[in-house]
Scaffold this motif. Sequence first.
Motif: not given
Length: 115
Positions: A51-55, A59-63
């Motif tokens: 879940l942390k990896a998915e979060w 939450n990538r800045p470009d996305r």
Amino acid sequence: MRSFLYVLSALAVMGLAFWAYHENYKTQAALAEVERLQDDIAENRETLSILKAEWAYLNRPDRLRDLADLNFERLELMPLAPEQFGRVEEIAYPAPPVPEALEPIPLSFKERQEP
């Protein structure tokens, strides 16, 4: 009298054997429960890391920037700029409440006369 002591000793040994038998099964059940709980903890830790990896991926800045651009008309989100931040000294905090006096304090103006 000796036979009575032998019978009593045999009953004591059987009672202790019965007690040890039950304690052994209680211990095995407790160990099985601990093992099950450790498996649950390991599974929950693995799920949490996923879940942390998915979060982090979502939450990538470009996305997030692309999503803000796509929904600008609806959300009107502006990109962050350094000028938008203030200093802590500029925050207006409310004044602390003034406690009310429990008993009135009599003031004598005769003592406070100026010469």
